[in-house]
Write an enzyme that holds these catalytic residues in place. Structure first.
Site, PDB file in Angstrom:
ATOM      1  N   GLY A 297       0.813  -1.213   0.000  1.00  0.00           N
ATOM      2  CA  GLY A 297       0.000   0.000   0.000  1.00  0.00           C
ATOM      3  C   GLY A 297       0.842   1.258   0.000  1.00  0.00           C
TER       4      GLY A 297
ATOM      5  N   HIS B 154       4.434   1.979  -8.017  1.00  0.00           N
ATOM      6  CA  HIS B 154       3.454   0.879  -7.995  1.00  0.00           C
ATOM      7  C   HIS B 154       2.555   0.943  -9.234  1.00  0.00           C
ATOM      8  CE1 HIS B 154       4.049   1.437  -3.489  1.00  0.00           C
ATOM      9  NE2 HIS B 154       4.344   0.173  -3.654  1.00  0.00           N
TER      10      HIS B 154
END
Ligand code: PAF
Length: 279
Positions: free
Chosen positions: A32, A38
């Protein structure tokens, strides 16, 4: 619309329906606090798969420092909004008990490539990574998994594990994404003070200068020592390592006779920066 799934039973059902239609499933494992690094993995996963699962799980087993685990940035709502915008099919965000239920007793330990560098400075880290990644592969049943080269050693450990244990998944390493000033993107960068954030890109700049010097024939040890001294003098904290290693096996090398990388870990305030570049 990205579907949020929290149990492996529900995920298994979802993936089974995809697989019955012959779809190739890609997974992007993350903890996260998503950033463009990402998202570049997500975009690659979308190109190379029919359905994409992003996992978010801050894995306690891979943190050797309790403080680092507690301070690890978490913002699932923001992450979900980013994943929606990228067209991700499923966000798998299990709780700790779902991943490590009572009685959990298995550890995946990859010897050799996991031992130097991060392995030496973060005891137990790669056992935690290998164990959770193996679990996430089992839970998602994905055919491809996308990892950032920012964590170069992690990629080598995961590749070794997959080969050794005949895990039916292809590992796709993707290039490190950097800020405009060269700092490698990392979820921990948000914890840098403004002063340290301004200083942080110096690490990559000195690594690049050292790589260029080594390529031009400068002696490896002296070049790396000079880079360490320059980064220290600029105001960084303690070094964990700044090494030249073979790219695949991460053996220490002093001559450029095979593909090699400079890998670094250095402290800046209470953040530990890691980076690596090809030489
Ligand atoms: O790179 C990470 O974020 C983590 O190490 C991973 C691969 C998601 C395992 O927890």
């Amino acid at each position: 619309m990205t579907q949020v799934i929290r149990t492996s039973a529900e995920l298994r059902e979802k993936v089974a329906t995809w697989k019955r239609s012959g779809m190739l499933v890609g997974v992007v494992p993350t903890m996260g606090a998503l950033h463009d690094g990402h998202l570049s993995l997500v975009r690659e996963a979308r190109k190379q798969s029919d359905r994409v699962i992003v996992t978010i799980f801050v894995n306690p087993m891979q943190f050797n420092n309790k403080d680092d685990l507690e301070k690890y940035p978490r913002d699932e709502d923001h992450d979900l909004a980013l994943l929606e915008a990228e067209g991700v099919d499923v966000l798998f965000a299990p709780g700790v008990h779902e991943v490590y239920p009572d009685g959990f007793a298995t550890v995946v330990a990859v010897s050799g490539v996991s031992e130097p560098l991060e392995g030496a400075f973060r005891p137990g880290h790669f056992e935690g990574v290998a164990t959770v990644v193996m679990k996430l592969f089992g839970m998602t049943q994905a055919g491809r998994a996308f990892f950032g080269e920012k964590d170069w050693q992690q990629v080598q450990v995961v590749k070794r594990m997959v080969e050794d244990l005949n895990v039916p998944i292809r590992i796709i390493p993707c290039p490190t994404i950097r800020e405009e000033d060269g700092l490698a993107m990392s979820s921990r960068n948000v914890r840098l003070s403004p002063e340290h954030r301004a200083l942080a890109p110096r690490l990559h700049a000195e690594m690049q200068a050292a790589a260029a010097a080594i390529r031009a024939g400068a002696p490896v040890t002296a070049t790396l020592e000079a880079a360490k001294a320059a980064i220290g003098a600029a105001g960084f904290g303690a070094w964990d390592y700044l090494d030249l290693r073979s790219a695949e096996g991460l053996r220490p090398i002093t001559e450029l006779s095979e593909p090699a990388r400079i890998l670094a870990a250095v402290h800046l305030g209470d953040v530990r920066l890691i980076d690596n570049i090809a030489v």
